[in-house]
Scaffold this motif. Sequence first.
Motif, PDB file in Angstrom:
ATOM      1  N   GLU A  89       0.817  -1.226   0.000  1.00  0.00           N
ATOM      2  CA  GLU A  89       0.000   0.000   0.000  1.00  0.00           C
ATOM      3  C   GLU A  89       0.844   1.266   0.000  1.00  0.00           C
ATOM      4  O   GLU A  89       0.302   2.374  -0.110  1.00  0.00           O
ATOM      5  CB  GLU A  89      -0.958   0.011   1.196  1.00  0.00           C
ATOM      6  N   ASP A  90       2.165   1.145   0.108  1.00  0.00           N
ATOM      7  CA  ASP A  90       3.039   2.302  -0.029  1.00  0.00           C
ATOM      8  C   ASP A  90       3.345   2.617  -1.497  1.00  0.00           C
ATOM      9  O   ASP A  90       3.980   3.629  -1.792  1.00  0.00           O
ATOM     10  CB  ASP A  90       4.365   2.062   0.710  1.00  0.00           C
ATOM     11  N   THR A  91       2.911   1.753  -2.388  1.00  0.00           N
ATOM     12  CA  THR A  91       3.139   1.965  -3.808  1.00  0.00           C
ATOM     13  C   THR A  91       2.463   3.255  -4.274  1.00  0.00           C
ATOM     14  O   THR A  91       1.262   3.447  -4.073  1.00  0.00           O
ATOM     15  CB  THR A  91       2.595   0.782  -4.625  1.00  0.00           C
ATOM     16  N   ALA A  92       3.250   4.135  -4.890  1.00  0.00           N
ATOM     17  CA  ALA A  92       2.747   5.446  -5.306  1.00  0.00           C
ATOM     18  C   ALA A  92       3.875   6.218  -5.984  1.00  0.00           C
ATOM     19  O   ALA A  92       5.040   5.800  -5.933  1.00  0.00           O
ATOM     20  CB  ALA A  92       2.224   6.239  -4.108  1.00  0.00           C
ATOM     21  N   VAL A  93       3.511   7.314  -6.588  1.00  0.00           N
ATOM     22  CA  VAL A  93       4.506   8.301  -7.010  1.00  0.00           C
ATOM     23  C   VAL A  93       4.727   9.237  -5.822  1.00  0.00           C
ATOM     24  O   VAL A  93       3.762   9.759  -5.247  1.00  0.00           O
ATOM     25  CB  VAL A  93       4.040   9.091  -8.239  1.00  0.00           C
ATOM     26  N   TYR A  94       5.974   9.414  -5.457  1.00  0.00           N
ATOM     27  CA  TYR A  94       6.341  10.246  -4.308  1.00  0.00           C
ATOM     28  C   TYR A  94       6.906  11.577  -4.802  1.00  0.00           C
ATOM     29  O   TYR A  94       7.768  11.615  -5.690  1.00  0.00           O
ATOM     30  CB  TYR A  94       7.369   9.531  -3.436  1.00  0.00           C
ATOM     31  N   TYR A  95       6.410  12.645  -4.204  1.00  0.00           N
ATOM     32  CA  TYR A  95       6.807  13.992  -4.558  1.00  0.00           C
ATOM     33  C   TYR A  95       7.371  14.708  -3.332  1.00  0.00           C
ATOM     34  O   TYR A  95       6.907  14.496  -2.211  1.00  0.00           O
ATOM     35  CB  TYR A  95       5.611  14.803  -5.049  1.00  0.00           C
ATOM     36  N   CYS A  96       8.328  15.587  -3.562  1.00  0.00           N
ATOM     37  CA  CYS A  96       8.723  16.500  -2.498  1.00  0.00           C
ATOM     38  C   CYS A  96       8.282  17.909  -2.893  1.00  0.00           C
ATOM     39  O   CYS A  96       8.077  18.210  -4.084  1.00  0.00           O
ATOM     40  CB  CYS A  96      10.220  16.452  -2.227  1.00  0.00           C
ATOM     41  N   ALA A  97       8.120  18.740  -1.882  1.00  0.00           N
ATOM     42  CA  ALA A  97       7.617  20.083  -2.106  1.00  0.00           C
ATOM     43  C   ALA A  97       8.126  21.015  -1.019  1.00  0.00           C
ATOM     44  O   ALA A  97       8.428  20.574   0.100  1.00  0.00           O
ATOM     45  CB  ALA A  97       6.089  20.079  -2.137  1.00  0.00           C
ATOM     46  N   ALA A  98       8.204  22.299  -1.333  1.00  0.00           N
ATOM     47  CA  ALA A  98       8.733  23.299  -0.416  1.00  0.00           C
ATOM     48  C   ALA A  98       7.617  24.204   0.089  1.00  0.00           C
ATOM     49  O   ALA A  98       6.818  24.721  -0.707  1.00  0.00           O
ATOM     50  CB  ALA A  98       9.807  24.127  -1.108  1.00  0.00           C
ATOM     51  N   ASP A  99       7.591  24.389   1.403  1.00  0.00           N
ATOM     52  CA  ASP A  99       6.555  25.204   2.054  1.00  0.00           C
ATOM     53  C   ASP A  99       7.226  26.272   2.912  1.00  0.00           C
ATOM     54  O   ASP A  99       8.453  26.342   3.014  1.00  0.00           O
ATOM     55  CB  ASP A  99       5.663  24.289   2.909  1.00  0.00           C
ATOM     56  N   ARG A 100       6.404  27.100   3.527  1.00  0.00           N
ATOM     57  CA  ARG A 100       6.901  28.166   4.393  1.00  0.00           C
ATOM     58  C   ARG A 100       7.716  27.568   5.542  1.00  0.00           C
ATOM     59  O   ARG A 100       7.402  26.482   6.024  1.00  0.00           O
ATOM     60  CB  ARG A 100       5.726  28.946   4.974  1.00  0.00           C
ATOM     61  N   PRO A 101       8.726  28.297   6.014  1.00  0.00           N
ATOM     62  CA  PRO A 101       9.589  27.790   7.096  1.00  0.00           C
ATOM     63  C   PRO A 101       8.995  28.074   8.470  1.00  0.00           C
ATOM     64  O   PRO A 101       9.628  28.705   9.323  1.00  0.00           O
ATOM     65  CB  PRO A 101      10.892  28.556   6.878  1.00  0.00           C
ATOM     66  N   THR A 102       7.770  27.606   8.706  1.00  0.00           N
ATOM     67  CA  THR A 102       7.087  27.886   9.964  1.00  0.00           C
ATOM     68  C   THR A 102       6.663  26.599  10.661  1.00  0.00           C
ATOM     69  O   THR A 102       6.500  25.551  10.033  1.00  0.00           O
ATOM     70  CB  THR A 102       5.834  28.741   9.721  1.00  0.00           C
ATOM     71  N   THR A 103       6.454  26.721  11.976  1.00  0.00           N
ATOM     72  CA  THR A 103       5.959  25.581  12.741  1.00  0.00           C
ATOM     73  C   THR A 103       4.592  25.149  12.248  1.00  0.00           C
ATOM     74  O   THR A 103       4.285  23.956  12.172  1.00  0.00           O
ATOM     75  CB  THR A 103       5.889  25.941  14.232  1.00  0.00           C
ATOM     76  N   GLU A 104       3.789  26.132  11.899  1.00  0.00           N
ATOM     77  CA  GLU A 104       2.451  25.837  11.419  1.00  0.00           C
ATOM     78  C   GLU A 104       2.492  25.017  10.134  1.00  0.00           C
ATOM     79  O   GLU A 104       1.657  24.136   9.910  1.00  0.00           O
ATOM     80  CB  GLU A 104       1.665  27.137  11.163  1.00  0.00           C
ATOM     81  N   ALA A 105       3.458  25.293   9.270  1.00  0.00           N
ATOM     82  CA  ALA A 105       3.585  24.544   8.014  1.00  0.00           C
ATOM     83  C   ALA A 105       3.885  23.080   8.298  1.00  0.00           C
ATOM     84  O   ALA A 105       3.311  22.189   7.669  1.00  0.00           O
ATOM     85  CB  ALA A 105       4.680  25.149   7.153  1.00  0.00           C
ATOM     86  N   VAL A 106       4.756  22.828   9.257  1.00  0.00           N
ATOM     87  CA  VAL A 106       5.104  21.450   9.581  1.00  0.00           C
ATOM     88  C   VAL A 106       3.894  20.734  10.190  1.00  0.00           C
ATOM     89  O   VAL A 106       3.581  19.597   9.854  1.00  0.00           O
ATOM     90  CB  VAL A 106       6.305  21.393  10.533  1.00  0.00           C
ATOM     91  N   GLN A 107       3.197  21.436  11.096  1.00  0.00           N
ATOM     92  CA  GLN A 107       2.017  20.841  11.719  1.00  0.00           C
ATOM     93  C   GLN A 107       0.936  20.526  10.694  1.00  0.00           C
ATOM     94  O   GLN A 107       0.172  19.582  10.869  1.00  0.00           O
ATOM     95  CB  GLN A 107       1.475  21.776  12.798  1.00  0.00           C
ATOM     96  N   ALA A 108       0.883  21.328   9.649  1.00  0.00           N
ATOM     97  CA  ALA A 108      -0.100  21.124   8.586  1.00  0.00           C
ATOM     98  C   ALA A 108       0.427  20.207   7.492  1.00  0.00           C
ATOM     99  O   ALA A 108      -0.183  20.125   6.422  1.00  0.00           O
ATOM    100  CB  ALA A 108      -0.496  22.469   7.985  1.00  0.00           C
ATOM    101  N   MET A 109       1.530  19.536   7.730  1.00  0.00           N
ATOM    102  CA  MET A 109       2.100  18.570   6.781  1.00  0.00           C
ATOM    103  C   MET A 109       2.447  19.224   5.443  1.00  0.00           C
ATOM    104  O   MET A 109       2.321  18.611   4.396  1.00  0.00           O
ATOM    105  CB  MET A 109       1.132  17.397   6.566  1.00  0.00           C
ATOM    106  N   CYS A 110       2.886  20.487   5.525  1.00  0.00           N
ATOM    107  CA  CYS A 110       3.374  21.180   4.328  1.00  0.00           C
ATOM    108  C   CYS A 110       2.338  21.252   3.208  1.00  0.00           C
ATOM    109  O   CYS A 110       2.715  21.263   2.018  1.00  0.00           O
ATOM    110  CB  CYS A 110       4.651  20.533   3.812  1.00  0.00           C
TER     111      CYS A 110
END
Length: 126
Positions: A89-110
């Motif tokens: 079930e981990d089979t997928a296309v995996y992407y990386c992405a850049a978000d704001r450098p804030t705690t809120e961004a990390v909590q919101a899973m970018c």
Amino acid sequence: QLQLVESGGGLVQPGGSLRLSCAASGFTLDAYAIGWFRQAPGKEREGVSCIGSSGGSTNYADSVKGRFTISRDNAKNTVYLQMNNLKPEDTAVYYCAADRPTTEAVQAMCVMSTYWGQGTQVTVSS
């Protein structure tokens, strides 16, 4: 030109491991929180993990906690996703992405990421 490039995907048997890399060109990753996302055929894109700009904060989807580890090496301008005990079930296309450098961004899973890579295929199958 701002660009993110993922690598490290491939075919692996259940229980195996892969390490994905997300490299940046045209900008420095240490100014951003970086997230990993995945999209399986017929399914919506989901957030897998997110790491703060300094690496001091991380967040994981429940489905990967204890199996995946996100890390970053800002000197190499690269973020990693170590994936252990992989499941079909981990089979997928995996992407990386850049978000704001804030705690809120990390909590919101970018989820508000503005720069995206093209993705790398991960297939878990026997």
